[in-house]
Design a protein around this motif. Structure first.
Motif, PDB file in Angstrom:
ATOM      1  N   VAL A 189     -11.008  -0.199  10.715  1.00  0.00           N
ATOM      2  CA  VAL A 189      -9.672  -0.300   9.693  1.00  0.00           C
ATOM      3  C   VAL A 189     -10.077   0.794   8.842  1.00  0.00           C
ATOM      4  O   VAL A 189     -11.174   0.943   8.165  1.00  0.00           O
ATOM      5  CB  VAL A 189      -9.762  -1.484   9.148  1.00  0.00           C
TER       6      VAL A 189
ATOM      7  N   ASN B  60     -13.721  -3.610   8.356  1.00  0.00           N
ATOM      8  CA  ASN B  60     -13.061  -4.368   9.639  1.00  0.00           C
ATOM      9  C   ASN B  60     -13.170  -3.743  10.693  1.00  0.00           C
ATOM     10  O   ASN B  60     -12.946  -2.562  10.771  1.00  0.00           O
ATOM     11  CB  ASN B  60     -11.681  -4.760   9.256  1.00  0.00           C
TER      12      ASN B  60
ATOM     13  N   TYR C 241      -7.659   2.281   6.194  1.00  0.00           N
ATOM     14  CA  TYR C 241      -7.257   1.643   5.034  1.00  0.00           C
ATOM     15  C   TYR C 241      -6.116   0.742   5.263  1.00  0.00           C
ATOM     16  O   TYR C 241      -5.499   0.912   6.214  1.00  0.00           O
ATOM     17  CB  TYR C 241      -6.687   2.665   3.942  1.00  0.00           C
ATOM     18  N   GLY C 242      -5.822  -0.215   4.396  1.00  0.00           N
ATOM     19  CA  GLY C 242      -4.622  -1.387   4.738  1.00  0.00           C
ATOM     20  C   GLY C 242      -4.840  -1.707   6.141  1.00  0.00           C
ATOM     21  O   GLY C 242      -5.879  -2.441   6.459  1.00  0.00           O
ATOM     22  N   ASN C 243      -3.799  -1.617   6.894  1.00  0.00           N
ATOM     23  CA  ASN C 243      -3.667  -1.961   8.132  1.00  0.00           C
ATOM     24  C   ASN C 243      -4.018  -0.892   9.189  1.00  0.00           C
ATOM     25  O   ASN C 243      -3.750  -1.074  10.531  1.00  0.00           O
ATOM     26  CB  ASN C 243      -2.400  -2.762   8.551  1.00  0.00           C
ATOM     27  N   LYS C 244      -4.183   0.356   8.779  1.00  0.00           N
ATOM     28  CA  LYS C 244      -4.274   1.465   9.627  1.00  0.00           C
ATOM     29  C   LYS C 244      -5.593   1.276  10.639  1.00  0.00           C
ATOM     30  O   LYS C 244      -6.681   1.329  10.222  1.00  0.00           O
ATOM     31  CB  LYS C 244      -4.494   2.631   8.855  1.00  0.00           C
ATOM     32  N   LEU C 245      -5.409   1.186  11.901  1.00  0.00           N
ATOM     33  CA  LEU C 245      -6.557   1.267  12.590  1.00  0.00           C
ATOM     34  C   LEU C 245      -6.922   2.345  13.429  1.00  0.00           C
ATOM     35  O   LEU C 245      -5.965   3.120  13.630  1.00  0.00           O
ATOM     36  CB  LEU C 245      -6.427   0.033  13.938  1.00  0.00           C
TER      37      LEU C 245
END
Lengths: 116, 108
Positions: free
Chosen positions: B90, B31, B92-96
């Motif tokens: 991204v 993403n 992992y998860g929602n970490k940008l």
């Protein structure tokens, strides 16, 4: 839909004090993430909350903490402020649910913190 | 963790010119988002583009995930396009993970 809101917009504190910043996500969004932006380090991930639980954490000292309430609003707290904590603090919300899925994140206007 | 690099760091354009901003990332990502930061600091969403091409008015973006890059095209630039453009991948998860940004100045 209203966007992500953050309060206060500006804060001035002195070294050693603590500060609490607030973030209200877009209605229906349950994930809230926090980021710090400084001229030297750029935009860095602090932590993410989902359903009142911290789901991910960046590489920041324990002085930085947060929480999320049952209405998905989130607060972050910085204790024993240092000069280097002066920054723009941004929060983002998304409708992401599962830990393995991703939905677009939307950012609030930020809180500009100055530590004297 | 992944590294995100943006180029060029600075860009000065005459109004009406076209430009291409590039974002390279060190590992495969699922993403990617592009943002424009306005003078007051708010990040405005431009594109959510994990792969393929999207267009929105004078702006378009292309991500080639297999080759680890994304491009943002601005056509017929206007002074209101000035600001800082960030891409973020991204991890992992929602970490940008954000790039350092491209500072764009459009002169009239």
């Amino acid at each position: 839909k209203a966007g992500v809101t953050q309060t206060p917009r500006y804060l001035i504190k002195t070294r050693g004090q603590q500060v609490t910043l607030s973030c209200s996500p877009i209605s229906g969004h349950r994930s809230v993430s926090w980021y710090q932006q400084t001229p030297g380090q750029g935009l860095q991930f602090l932590f993410e909350y989902f359903s009142e639980t911290q789901r991910n954490k960046g590489n920041f000292p324990g002085r930085f903490s947060g929480r999320q309430f049952s209405n998905s609003r989130s607060e972050m707290n910085v204790s024993t402020l240092e000069l280097g904590d002066s920054a723009l603090y941004l929060c983002a919300s998304s409708s992401t649910s599962g830990s393995s899925s991703y939905n677009e994140q939307f950012f609030g206007p930020g809180t500009r913190l100055t530590v004297l | 963790g992944i590294q995100v690099e943006q180029s060029p760091p600075d860009l000065i354009l005459q109004e009406g010119a076209n430009s291409t901003l590039r974002c390279n990332f060190s590992d495969s990502v699922n993403n990617l988002q592009w943002f424009h930061q306005n003078p007051w600091g708010q990040l405005i969403n431009l594109f959510y583009i994990p792969s393929g091409t999207k267009q929105n008015g004078r702006l378009s973006a292309t991500t080639v995930a297999t080759e680890r890059y994304s491009l943002l095209y601005i056509s017929s630039s206007q002074t209101t396009d000035s600001g800082v453009y960030f891409c973020a991948a991204v991890e992992y998860g929602n970490k940008l993970v954000f790039g350092a940004g491209t500072i764009l100045r459009v002169k009239s």
